[in-house]
Design a protein around this motif. Structure first.
Motif, PDB file in Angstrom:
ATOM      1  N   GLN A   1      -0.360   2.396  -3.411  1.00 19.71           N
ATOM      2  CA  GLN A   1      -1.671   3.027  -3.124  1.00 19.71           C
ATOM      3  C   GLN A   1      -2.794   2.391  -3.952  1.00 19.71           C
ATOM      4  O   GLN A   1      -3.602   3.072  -4.590  1.00 19.71           O
ATOM      5  CB  GLN A   1      -1.650   4.544  -3.390  1.00 19.71           C
ATOM      6  CG  GLN A   1      -0.784   5.355  -2.447  1.00 19.71           C
ATOM      7  CD  GLN A   1       0.660   5.452  -2.935  1.00 19.71           C
ATOM      8  OE1 GLN A   1       0.895   5.666  -4.106  1.00 19.71           O
ATOM      9  NE2 GLN A   1       1.608   5.280  -2.039  1.00 19.71           N
TER      10      GLN A   1
ATOM     11  N   GLU B   1       0.834  -1.202   0.000  1.00 16.76           N
ATOM     12  CA  GLU B   1       0.000   0.000   0.000  1.00 16.76           C
ATOM     13  C   GLU B   1       0.874   1.261   0.000  1.00 16.76           C
ATOM     14  O   GLU B   1       0.604   2.222  -0.708  1.00 16.76           O
ATOM     15  CB  GLU B   1      -0.927   0.021   1.226  1.00 16.76           C
ATOM     16  CG  GLU B   1      -2.348  -0.417   0.923  1.00 16.76           C
ATOM     17  CD  GLU B   1      -2.958   0.246  -0.307  1.00 16.76           C
ATOM     18  OE1 GLU B   1      -3.038  -0.435  -1.332  1.00 16.76           O
ATOM     19  OE2 GLU B   1      -3.335   1.433  -0.253  1.00 16.76           O
ATOM     20  N   ASP B   2       1.931   1.228   0.829  1.00 23.30           N
ATOM     21  CA  ASP B   2       2.851   2.369   0.843  1.00 23.30           C
ATOM     22  C   ASP B   2       3.409   2.623  -0.552  1.00 23.30           C
ATOM     23  O   ASP B   2       3.582   3.757  -0.979  1.00 23.30           O
ATOM     24  CB  ASP B   2       4.032   2.089   1.798  1.00 23.30           C
ATOM     25  CG  ASP B   2       3.620   2.243   3.262  1.00 23.30           C
ATOM     26  OD1 ASP B   2       2.497   2.735   3.505  1.00 23.30           O
ATOM     27  OD2 ASP B   2       4.418   1.871   4.146  1.00 23.30           O
TER      28      ASP B   2
END
Ligand SMILES: Cc1cc2nc3c(=O)[nH]c(=O)nc-3n(C[C@H](O)[C@H](O)[C@H](O)COP(=O)(O)OP(=O)(O)OC[C@H]3O[C@@H](n4cnc5c(N)ncnc54)[C@H](O)[C@@H]3O)c2cc1C
Length: 512
Positions: free
Chosen positions: A295, A291-292
């Motif tokens: 996204q 996710e970092d």
């Protein structure tokens, strides 16, 4: 007979983490056995610009994707044709010098790790698609063509199913040598199921054809070559089966509190007779890292994400999607999402495919482990991994091909002291896989990194049989020496109960 790496194991290998390891020789002078005569032969074969001797350039090739190991090759050659590869191998054979084939260098077990006193044959210039024959569902390519470019060559009607997450860069030659897998291998099978013919330069420089259509009688030498990790010769021309693109694809992403519930869904999907094209799982740490980096919208409060893809006729896809959704809900899914269009599907996959690289967000260094267990044992082995991570005080993220039971624990570490513990922990994870009825590699191969674990899986008679096969192809031990086989044994040795090799008696070689 070339002896040293086969028997002396890691001689010349600089394990970056180990202060005791032998450092690779540095300096502009080439190692002893790459003689001026051999260099002249290599230049005749590949031309002046196809031979790299400068130290800085040679160091570019010192590792593959497993950066813990580094050896600067004696010399690097960049042949541009199969004939040039043949001439290079002949020259090596004539001089009794070992050689290592290298595709794109994305391997994760040190398979393309060079030999300090040998020749590294980089195949990146052999990247032509030679034939596309959709009527016969086949394509013929050179080994340096990337995995993704094979599918591109037959798009939009066909594709090449084995899809390693590294597919944008990894070469088809490397895929053949590693029998590579990927997310869609659960339904479609591995590289070995798609290679129908090979042209191979044997370690003495002879060029042979293996396999071919129609299926030929006799021993399955093609099967033996696929997955042989560069130890039986160099593939210079590869014939692959490609298949039609399915009519419909549905992609589902479900989030769970933890990996145990997600693991139960995996077993139930298969138990219900549904065969998704892919079943992938990521745990909390892996979700956080991806996710970092991407996204892509994965839920950060979830303990596990399950990515399920279904393909085939539209009606079948829809029916299976319903079943999978129901199973996720029955096992307490926090949320089930179905990709609405190709853009959304692409976003979901982008996160999964970027997972290894994304780990850099959590830790600058990590060790990618690769083990496989029967699917039904996934929850118990994942629990054991968590326990080990706690004991060692090292974060371990899991991102894996859940349908195949193929785990990829990413053991994070910082600094040399943690590196040693990370390797130990990664070894214990493999033991847990073997104890659960699994194996020490699902798709990344043995290379140099895992050969010491081979005796956990195979007895002496099995290892002797492997060695016999290897020696039938390569009696002089020149092709990628020091890889795969755990014990120091030379061609011509009588198999049977273990006896000390003379080099062991002299303290030069070591048995693991
Ligand atoms: C981010 C990332 C994700 C990955 N994901 C996956 C995945 O999902 N599934 C998977 O299976 N693997 C995966 N891998 C591992 C790796 O990409 C595969 O093993 C791949 O097949 C290696 O191809 P390569 O061209 O980089 O080979 P290299 O690393 O250059 O070489 C690998 C081995 O093949 C031999 N070799 C190379 N070319 C030839 C040839 N022409 N003839 C004979 N031997 C040859 C080499 O000697 C070596 O032993 C991943 C790696 C990375 C870095």
């Amino acid at each position: 007979m070339y002896e040293s790496p086969l028997v002396a194991d890691d001689a010349g290998v600089n394990k970056r983490r180990s202060s005791q390891a032998l450092a690779p020789a540095r300096g502009d002078t080439l190692h002893g056995v790459v003689s001026p005569a051999l260099l002249a032969d290599l230049r005749r074969a590949c031309g002046e610009d196809g031979v790299i001797t400068g130290e800085a350039q040679r160091r570019t090739y010192e590792s593959d994707g497993l950066l813990q190991y580094a050896v600067t090759p004696g010399v690097v050659v960049l042949p541009a044709t199969a004939e040039e590869v043949r001439d290079v191998v002949r020259a090596c054979h004539g001089a009794g010098v070992p050689f290592v084939a290298r595709g794109s260098g994305t391997g994760l077990s040190g398979g393309a790790l060079p030999v300090a006193e040998g020749v590294l044959i980089a195949l990146s210039r052999l990247r032509r698609v030679l034939e596309v024959d959709l009527a016969d569902q086949r394509v013929v390519v050179e080994p340096g063509v990337t995995n993704l470019d094979v599918s591109r060559a037959v798009a939009p009607t066909h594709f090449f199913p084995p899809d390693p997450s590294s597919q944008v860069v990894c070469s088809i030659g490397g895929n053949v040598a590693e029998n590579s897998g990927g997310a869609h291998c659960f339904k479609y099978g591995f590289t070995t199921n798609y290679v129908t013919g090979l042209e191979v330069v044997l370690p003495d420089g002879e060029v042979v054809a293996l396999g071919g259509e129609p299926d030929r009688p006799g021993y399955d030498l093609l099967g033996a070559f696929v997955g042989s990790e560069g130890t039986l010769g160099v593939a210079t021309r590869i014939t692959l089966r490609v298949i039609p693109v399915p009519a419909a694809v549905r992609t589902l992403l479900a989030f769970f509190e933890g990996t145990e519930a997600a693991g139960r869904v995996v077993s139930d999907i298969v138990g219900a007779g549904v065969t998704p094209s892919a079943i992938e799982m990521m745990d909390r740490l892996a979700i956080e890292a991806t996710e970092d980096a991407t996204q892509a919208g994965y839920r950060r409060d979830a303990g596990a994400a399950l990515l399920v893809e279904l393909d085939g006729p539209q009606a079948e896809c829809d029916a299976c999607l319903e079943k999978v959704t129901a199973l996720c809900e029955r096992h307490g899914a926090m949320e089930v999402r179905v990709a609405r269009d190709e853009a959304e599907r692409e976003r979901v996959w982008r996160a999964r495919k970027a997972a290894f690289a994304a780990m850099g967000r959590i830790s600058p260094t990590y060790y990618v482990q690769d083990g496989v267990v029967p699917r039904t044992r996934l929850p118990e082995v994942l629990a054991r991994i968590e326990e080990l991570a706690g004991e060692y005080g090292l974060p371990v993220a899991n991102v894996f091909h859940a349908g195949d039971g193929n785990l990829h624990p990413l053991v994070c570490f910082r600094g040399p002291e943690e590196a040693v513990r990370a390797e130990e922990l990664a070894g214990l994870i493999l033991e847990a896989c073997v104890d659960a009825g699994g194996s020490i590699t699902g798709e990344h191969g043995i290379g140099v990194d895992k050969k010491r674990h081979m005796p956990r899986l195979f007895g002496e008679p099995d290892l002797a049989a492997f060695q016999h096969l290897r020696c039938a192809f390569d009696p002089d031990g020149l092709a990628n020496p020091g890889k795969v086989m755990p014990t120091p044994r030379l061609c011509g040795e009588v198999p049977g109960p273990y006896r000390q090799h003379p080099l062991e008696q002299q303290g030069i070689a070591e048995r693991f």
